[in-house]
Design a protein around this motif. Structure first.
Motif, PDB file in Angstrom:
ATOM      1  N   GLY A  26      -5.816  16.988   4.124  1.00 32.25           N
ATOM      2  CA  GLY A  26      -6.640  17.624   4.123  1.00 32.25           C
ATOM      3  C   GLY A  26      -6.536  19.179   4.415  1.00 32.25           C
ATOM      4  N   PRO A  27      -5.954  19.288   5.785  1.00 29.78           N
ATOM      5  CA  PRO A  27      -5.073  21.182   5.953  1.00 29.78           C
ATOM      6  C   PRO A  27      -4.185  21.810   4.788  1.00 29.78           C
ATOM      7  CG  PRO A  27      -5.813  19.754   8.017  1.00 29.78           C
ATOM      8  CD  PRO A  27      -6.127  18.464   6.725  1.00 29.78           C
ATOM      9  N   THR A  28      -3.631  20.391   4.816  1.00 32.46           N
ATOM     10  CA  THR A  28      -2.003  20.522   3.826  1.00 32.46           C
ATOM     11  C   THR A  28      -2.213  20.415   2.557  1.00 32.46           C
ATOM     12  OG1 THR A  28      -1.268  18.637   4.430  1.00 32.46           O
ATOM     13  CG2 THR A  28      -0.469  20.522   5.905  1.00 32.46           C
ATOM     14  N   ARG A  29      -3.589  19.993   2.424  1.00 29.60           N
ATOM     15  CA  ARG A  29      -3.967  19.414   0.700  1.00 29.60           C
ATOM     16  C   ARG A  29      -2.537  19.052   0.011  1.00 29.60           C
ATOM     17  NH1 ARG A  29      -8.895  20.072  -0.716  1.00 29.60           N
ATOM     18  NH2 ARG A  29      -8.816  21.342  -3.566  1.00 29.60           N
ATOM     19  N   SER A  30      -1.861  18.186   1.070  1.00 33.56           N
ATOM     20  CA  SER A  30      -0.526  16.795   0.217  1.00 33.56           C
ATOM     21  C   SER A  30      -1.084  15.238   0.593  1.00 33.56           C
ATOM     22  CB  SER A  30       0.358  17.716   1.117  1.00 33.56           C
ATOM     23  OG  SER A  30       0.872  17.426   2.413  1.00 33.56           O
ATOM     24  N   TYR A  31       0.146  14.580   0.345  1.00 32.81           N
ATOM     25  CA  TYR A  31      -0.283  13.245   0.648  1.00 32.81           C
ATOM     26  C   TYR A  31       0.257  13.034   1.320  1.00 32.81           C
ATOM     27  CZ  TYR A  31      -3.627  12.199  -3.368  1.00 32.81           C
ATOM     28  OH  TYR A  31      -4.371  11.673  -4.355  1.00 32.81           O
ATOM     29  N   ALA A  32      -0.139  11.945   2.768  1.00 32.74           N
ATOM     30  CA  ALA A  32       1.048  11.717   3.827  1.00 32.74           C
ATOM     31  C   ALA A  32       0.535   9.769   3.490  1.00 32.74           C
ATOM     32  CB  ALA A  32       0.058  11.845   4.854  1.00 32.74           C
ATOM     33  N   PRO A  33       2.000   9.379   2.989  1.00 35.48           N
ATOM     34  CA  PRO A  33       2.381   7.729   3.051  1.00 35.48           C
ATOM     35  C   PRO A  33       1.386   6.907   4.081  1.00 35.48           C
ATOM     36  CG  PRO A  33       4.106   8.250   3.320  1.00 35.48           C
ATOM     37  CD  PRO A  33       3.434   9.866   3.750  1.00 35.48           C
ATOM     38  N   SER A  34       0.487   5.907   3.670  1.00 35.75           N
ATOM     39  CA  SER A  34      -0.669   5.870   4.831  1.00 35.75           C
ATOM     40  C   SER A  34       0.343   3.476   4.799  1.00 35.75           C
ATOM     41  CB  SER A  34      -1.365   5.459   4.350  1.00 35.75           C
ATOM     42  OG  SER A  34      -1.958   5.334   2.985  1.00 35.75           O
ATOM     43  N   GLY A  35       1.578   3.576   3.437  1.00 37.79           N
ATOM     44  CA  GLY A  35       1.718   1.999   3.535  1.00 37.79           C
ATOM     45  C   GLY A  35       2.038   1.853   2.752  1.00 37.79           C
ATOM     46  N   ILE A  36       3.752   1.219   2.760  1.00 42.79           N
ATOM     47  CA  ILE A  36       3.873  -0.352   2.005  1.00 42.79           C
ATOM     48  C   ILE A  36       3.710  -1.059   1.954  1.00 42.79           C
ATOM     49  CG2 ILE A  36       6.728  -0.360   0.193  1.00 42.79           C
ATOM     50  CD1 ILE A  36       7.469   2.027   1.325  1.00 42.79           C
ATOM     51  N   HIS A  37       2.911  -1.683   0.418  1.00 40.73           N
ATOM     52  CA  HIS A  37       2.265  -2.933   0.660  1.00 40.73           C
ATOM     53  C   HIS A  37       2.779  -4.038   0.026  1.00 40.73           C
ATOM     54  CE1 HIS A  37      -0.669  -1.194   3.093  1.00 40.73           C
ATOM     55  NE2 HIS A  37      -0.846  -0.539   2.211  1.00 40.73           N
ATOM     56  N   ARG A  38       3.508  -5.396   0.527  1.00 37.99           N
ATOM     57  CA  ARG A  38       3.585  -6.556  -0.472  1.00 37.99           C
ATOM     58  C   ARG A  38       3.612  -7.835  -0.584  1.00 37.99           C
ATOM     59  NH1 ARG A  38       7.860  -3.414   1.396  1.00 37.99           N
ATOM     60  NH2 ARG A  38       9.924  -3.082  -0.271  1.00 37.99           N
ATOM     61  N   GLN A  39       2.985  -8.543  -1.327  1.00 42.78           N
ATOM     62  CA  GLN A  39       2.093  -9.238  -0.921  1.00 42.78           C
ATOM     63  C   GLN A  39       0.589  -9.605  -1.270  1.00 42.78           C
ATOM     64  OE1 GLN A  39       3.462 -12.459  -1.636  1.00 42.78           O
ATOM     65  NE2 GLN A  39       5.443 -11.468  -2.117  1.00 42.78           N
ATOM     66  N   LYS A  40       0.120  -8.326  -0.109  1.00 45.75           N
ATOM     67  CA  LYS A  40      -1.134  -8.679   0.062  1.00 45.75           C
ATOM     68  C   LYS A  40      -1.151  -6.841   0.326  1.00 45.75           C
ATOM     69  CE  LYS A  40      -4.789 -10.320   3.236  1.00 45.75           C
ATOM     70  NZ  LYS A  40      -4.984 -11.719   3.758  1.00 45.75           N
ATOM     71  N   LEU A  41      -2.479  -6.635   0.107  1.00 46.79           N
ATOM     72  CA  LEU A  41      -2.918  -5.272   0.917  1.00 46.79           C
ATOM     73  C   LEU A  41      -4.558  -5.398   1.322  1.00 46.79           C
ATOM     74  CD1 LEU A  41      -2.564  -1.453  -1.006  1.00 46.79           C
ATOM     75  CD2 LEU A  41      -5.160  -2.877   0.015  1.00 46.79           C
ATOM     76  N   LEU A  42      -4.515  -4.522   2.791  1.00 49.98           N
ATOM     77  CA  LEU A  42      -5.338  -4.686   3.227  1.00 49.98           C
ATOM     78  C   LEU A  42      -5.944  -3.475   4.109  1.00 49.98           C
ATOM     79  CD1 LEU A  42      -7.996  -6.489   4.426  1.00 49.98           C
ATOM     80  CD2 LEU A  42      -6.490  -7.167   6.381  1.00 49.98           C
ATOM     81  N   THR A  43      -7.095  -2.858   3.568  1.00 52.43           N
ATOM     82  CA  THR A  43      -7.763  -1.763   4.174  1.00 52.43           C
ATOM     83  C   THR A  43      -9.152  -1.572   4.410  1.00 52.43           C
ATOM     84  OG1 THR A  43      -6.779   1.095   3.581  1.00 52.43           O
ATOM     85  CG2 THR A  43      -7.105  -0.538   1.790  1.00 52.43           C
ATOM     86  N   GLY A  44      -8.842  -0.065   5.488  1.00 53.32           N
ATOM     87  CA  GLY A  44     -10.968   0.150   4.926  1.00 53.32           C
ATOM     88  C   GLY A  44     -11.369   1.682   4.742  1.00 53.32           C
ATOM     89  N   ALA A  45      -9.753   2.182   3.951  1.00 55.40           N
ATOM     90  CA  ALA A  45     -10.152   3.208   2.847  1.00 55.40           C
ATOM     91  C   ALA A  45      -9.979   3.586   1.658  1.00 55.40           C
ATOM     92  CB  ALA A  45      -9.876   4.376   3.212  1.00 55.40           C
ATOM     93  N   PRO A  46     -10.142   3.063   0.769  1.00 53.06           N
ATOM     94  CA  PRO A  46     -11.455   4.452   1.253  1.00 53.06           C
ATOM     95  C   PRO A  46     -12.715   3.800   0.952  1.00 53.06           C
ATOM     96  CG  PRO A  46     -11.270   4.418  -1.637  1.00 53.06           C
ATOM     97  CD  PRO A  46      -9.773   3.197  -0.511  1.00 53.06           C
ATOM     98  N   PHE A  47     -12.858   1.905   0.989  1.00 56.88           N
ATOM     99  CA  PHE A  47     -13.280   1.301   1.491  1.00 56.88           C
ATOM    100  C   PHE A  47     -13.281  -0.210   1.594  1.00 56.88           C
ATOM    101  CE2 PHE A  47     -13.693   1.575  -3.533  1.00 56.88           C
ATOM    102  CZ  PHE A  47     -13.251  -0.100  -3.269  1.00 56.88           C
TER     103      PHE A  47
END
Length: 192
Positions: free
Chosen positions: A157-178
């Motif tokens: 938010g403060p920089t209004r830029s993206y930070a990498p949160s992961g590179i996913h192969r085979q499976k993607l499991l995340t809690g965000a945005p849901f």
């Protein structure tokens, strides 16, 4: 060389504005506006791309919480000179059958599936523009030996830029945005 059709001529010296897209009935499907310039999808999409987007839309639609929608091939009005069209977006805006674009503050996730003609825009231009507009999550799907690989980003938010949160192969499991669970290998027909 043949003359340009009238609809391709900008309506003013400054170029095109976001609202102009709604008045371009003659424009090819999947026309987006980037920095006041019309961008057309001129090359045919590969079957891999189309089937991946369809399978992903279905899978995400099965997992979204109440009040959240998955949309395919709709523009986001980032500002008066930018209306990109991601492959998919996930939004908190209610369904409106006459809607032609979404406001960035209603977009929870943007998904781009990289094609040869869109690679530069998806990897650099849209990455920056979506972040500057405040869209919290961006996923970029790339093809690696026929399988999809997801490069996931989350907004700082403060920089209004993206930070990498992961590179996913085979499976993607995340809690965000849901809560989302994707069998990436299973999204591509014939690769299940």
């Amino acid at each position: 060389m043949t003359a340009l059709p009238d609809w391709m001529r900008p309506p003013r010296p400054e170029g095109w504005f976001a609202e102009d897209l709604d008045r371009l009935a003659e424009a090819p499907r999947h026309t987006e506006l980037i920095d006041g310039a019309l961008v057309f999808m001129m090359s045919p999409q590969r079957s891999w791309h189309g089937r991946l987007v369809t399978a992903l839309a279905v899978s995400l639609a099965d997992q979204v919480p109440a009040g959240v929608e998955v949309e395919r091939e709709m523009t986001i009005r980032l500002d008066e000179r930018n209306r990109p069209e991601p492959d998919l977006l996930v939004t908190s805006a209610p369904y409106d059958p006459d809607r032609t674009w979404y406001a960035p503050e209603t977009v929870l996730l943007v998904v781009e599936v990289v094609s040869p003609e869109s690679a530069h825009r998806d990897r650099t231009v849209k990455l920056r523009k979506y972040a500057e507009a405040g869209i919290r999550h961006y996923w970029r799907f790339e093809e690696e030996s026929g399988d999809p690989v997801v490069h996931a980003y989350e907004l700082d938010g403060p920089t209004r830029s993206y930070a990498p949160s992961g590179i996913h192969r085979q499976k993607l499991l995340t809690g965000a945005p849901f809560e989302i669970e994707l069998d990436l290998h299973g999204l591509v027909p014939g690769r299940r």
